[in-house]
Design an enzyme around this catalytic site. Sequence first.
Site, short mmCIF file in Angstrom:
data_model
loop_
_atom_site.label_atom_id
_atom_site.label_comp_id
_atom_site.label_asym_id
_atom_site.label_seq_id
_atom_site.Cartn_x
_atom_site.Cartn_y
_atom_site.Cartn_z
N LYS A 192 0.85 -1.19 0.00
CA LYS A 192 0.00 0.00 0.00
C LYS A 192 0.89 1.24 0.00
O LYS A 192 1.49 1.59 1.01
CB LYS A 192 -0.92 0.06 1.22
CG LYS A 192 -2.02 1.13 1.04
CD LYS A 192 -2.68 1.53 2.34
CE LYS A 192 -2.00 2.72 2.99
NZ LYS A 192 -2.05 3.97 2.17
N GLU A 267 10.14 1.83 10.50
CA GLU A 267 11.10 2.93 10.35
C GLU A 267 10.29 4.21 10.48
O GLU A 267 9.51 4.55 9.58
CB GLU A 267 11.81 2.87 9.00
CG GLU A 267 12.87 3.96 8.86
CD GLU A 267 13.30 4.17 7.41
OE1 GLU A 267 13.52 5.35 7.05
OE2 GLU A 267 13.39 3.19 6.67
N CYS A 301 13.73 10.96 6.28
CA CYS A 301 13.72 10.48 7.67
C CYS A 301 15.06 10.70 8.35
O CYS A 301 15.12 10.91 9.57
CB CYS A 301 13.32 9.01 7.73
SG CYS A 301 14.42 7.90 6.82
N GLU A 400 9.12 16.59 14.94
CA GLU A 400 9.58 16.38 13.57
C GLU A 400 8.79 17.27 12.62
O GLU A 400 7.58 17.11 12.46
CB GLU A 400 9.40 14.91 13.17
CG GLU A 400 10.00 14.61 11.81
CD GLU A 400 9.88 13.15 11.42
OE1 GLU A 400 10.82 12.62 10.81
OE2 GLU A 400 8.84 12.54 11.70
#
Length: 507
Positions: A192, A267, A301, A400
Amino acid sequence: MSQDFKNNIDKAATYLARFKQNTLGHYINGEWTLGSEGETFDNGSPVNGESLGKVVKASVVDVDAACKAAAKAQKEWAAMSGAKRKTILHKLADKIEARAEEIALVESSDCGQPLRFMRQAAVRGAANFRFFADKAPEARNGLALQQEEHTNFTVKSPIGPVGVITPWNTPFMLSTWKIAPALASGCTVVHKPAEFSPLSAAILAECADEAGLPPGVWNMINGFGEVAGKELTQHPDIKAIAFVGETVTGSMIQKQAADTLKRAHFELGGKNPVIVFDDADFDRALDAVVFMIYSLNGQRCTSSSRLLIQTGIKDRFLAALKARVENLKVGHPLDPATEVGPLVHTTHYEKVLSYVDAAIEDGATVAVGGKRITDLGNGNYLTPTLFTNADNTMRIAREEIFGPVLTAIEFETEEDAVTIANDTNYGLAAYIWTSNTGRSMRMAHSVESGMVWVNSENNRNLPSPFGGVKMSGIGRDGGDWSFDFYMETKNVCIAFDTHRVPVLGRE
């Protein structure tokens, strides 16, 4: 407009035409389908807000069909020799490389990343498949463990159908990074992709089909987490979930998968420090600091979004940094000169911009940027941003942001740097710049992160482990670490028929 820019625009328009003209559906059991309900959503362009086409939302029925197809194909794919899987996956890499230009232009248009970075997407994706394809024949290998009167040996087998959920920042490469080892190990896949960037996943599915993967081995569904993602993570036929994305979403997936006791690999987010000491190579450190936050629109990331700068070098370094940030070229992602493109979606664009107000409210200085750019059209453009006079308690230092935004924090001693670096819920990556070898070793051991680069930007090495600690994730990708996730390990113990067997109930 340069000729190269114009050529890129024209070629991209050709590649995107089919997505604009035809609704993008799912790839299930070797066939394309518009699904059971046919409900669609619009895929908007980050460049100008215009539609790149309609995409089908997967229903529960669609996800179930994909999972069942993967389960049905699992036995045959797992039984195939590693050598044969290797051949098929190399063919898949060939197909990817043959469509490298198309992949780059489509992905830049879909997610807003500058073409200068996306040109490597197909090359890196193909390299992922080749690396794990070459390891497929040895994927089942185990260990021999000797005792005086027994020999133990381990064997590995694929865990079964896996769900792979990938993000929108570098969607093509990250999809291959997960799917390649899954297929090489003998697992079937339901993929997905992120709803914000679905187009390159369709090309990847086409490449898989053209390479000769049997029906059901590779399945791709589009849609949103509330339905498609939830059903995939809960489905009993799916034995493991590999997810790249936000920490909050990872936590939600872990809860959803709990009832079926799925193995999970996450992750997740990061607030990665780049620590620059007074004795660092000034120019190399400056280059790395700029690259690791402003490349890929800061939507990476492993971006080093916190600059920890030592007092003795602070003023000089920040002055040079400010000049570099002010000089960054913001523009259309298909312009070869562009260094920073539009952010992927209006929702994310507004989130990133909201941190400018947060910085001012918390007492930081907006040294550069932090503004909307309106003269490039109706796209998600903003000026690359540098916050100074910050400390680690501020929201801009703790949350973040995931954009071209850097927060600079001063430190005095090595101990201060370690304390600030570790004062975060995250722990994905860290970067250390110093000419002191002993200090680099001490820092590498002391900083709490899954990966540390010393005197380097993010250097990719496929055999090395990749992943984070704390709220940055669970598990490792890369080399044999990937196979450890996608395979079960069985121990077999064989006796030499010389040991004494315990006796009960004998006359």
